[in-house]
Design a protein around this motif. Structure first.
Motif: not given
Length: 338
Positions: A79, A98, A116
């Motif tokens: 991330s 993230y 994601e």
């Protein structure tokens, strides 16, 4: 994506939109080709599935980020917060990425799969999409002769993001201070959508609406959903020359009884305006006042009142205006006879 959307709604965050996508085979093949040796299995690719959250304001990017950290299992090694990676003179794409893991209680079919989540403000999103479309994958890809113009545009976008946030704060603060400002100096408060939203729930409008509904033996619809009504009523009042809350209060105090009589005479002849909703909508006394003003003033036109309220859907414009004029003439005749 559904779980994230539910979390955003529960947190009261106003989001522009949330979208999801599955990586196309051609895009995956290109990624594997560009980064040989980095991925040993398909599970190593963390963006096969992606969710994108677009916020209205830059500050909400951090709010969404905190929510994800609190409610999702984050793979911190993969991330990144790109807002902390650029030079100070570079706006660029400042979104937050993230990589989160699908939990068995949320996505049983994909337990353990990583995906994601991208978070951007709407201006950051615009920058990223245009930059991507131009083919500039990174800073080094930008020719030197156009880099300066990129920086200038970056500064403008950053200023725009900050100004939009300032405008949002001003609108919020304006609404919060309306009651005190109206109580202290109503003449200084302009008639607009926000002030009308407040005025619809307090005297004298609320009291006149309630009296009119009672006289017609129908309920007053205090929770009828129509977000555009305050704006339409504000436009209507401007048309008949009422621009401040103070003047509106004076006019309704002076003509309140006349407004009631006119409404009681008119509305039974225009039942198509209120019968489908089952009652009288908030601000109906303001509409009756505006119609009275439009009929009494040769420079005004009742048809414009109907158009601004978008009432012509319930019947023909000409027919409604004719009814308004007939009722006004009858009421004026009765008043003169008294």
């Amino acid at each position: 994506m559904a779980h994230l959307t539910q979390r955003l709604t529960a947190a009261g965050l106003k989001i522009h939109h949330v979208t999801g996508r599955v990586k196309r085979p051609a895009s995956l093949a290109d990624k594997l080709r560009r980064k040989p040796g980095r991925y040993h299995t398909l599970a190593d690719v963390t963006d096969l599935v992606g969710v994108r959250v677009i916020t209205y304001f830059e500050r909400d990017v951090n709010a969404v980020a905190r929510l994800i950290e609190e409610h999702f299992v984050v793979d911190w090694d993969n991330s990144s917060d790109k807002s902390k990676m650029h030079d100070p003179d570079r706006f660029g794409y400042l979104g937050v990425h993230y990589v989160v893991r699908a939990e068995p209680d949320l996505v049983p079919a994909l337990t353990g799969t990583r995906y994601e989540v991208q978070i951007r403000s709407i201006l950051q999103h615009a920058w990223a999409e245009i930059e991507h479309d131009l083919g500039y994958k990174n800073r080094e890809a930008v020719p030197r002769e156009v880099r300066r113009r990129f920086y200038r545009l970056a500064g403008l976008l950053e200023m725009a993001d900050e100004e939009f946030m300032a405008l949002h704060r001003m609108a919020r603060d304006y609404a919060a201070t309306l009651p005190a400002r109206i109580a202290e100096d109503p003449e200084s408060v302009f008639i607009d959508a926000q002030s009308m939203t407040y005025l619809l729930d307090v005297p004298p409008i609320q009291a006149l609406d309630a009296q009119l509904a009672a006289a017609l033996y129908i309920p007053l619809l205090s929770d009828w959903p129509d977000p555009e009504r305050p704006q339409r009523l504000a436009s209507l009042l401007h048309y008949v020359g009422v621009h401040s809350v103070g003047l509106l209060h004076k006019e309704l105090a002076r003509h309140g009884a006349e407004v009631q009589r006119f409404g009681v005479a008119l509305l039974p002849r225009l039942r198509e305006l209120w019968q489908p909703s089952g009652g009288l909508r908030r601000g109906s006394s303001v509409v009756q006042y505006a119609l009275l003003r439009a009929c009494a003033n040769p420079s005004l036109d009742p048809a414009e009142v109907v158009r601004r309220l978008d009432l012509s859907r319930a019947g023909t414009l000409e027919g409604m205006v004719q009814t308004v004029r007939e009722v006004y003439a009858a009421e004026r005749g009765e008043h003169a006879a008294r």
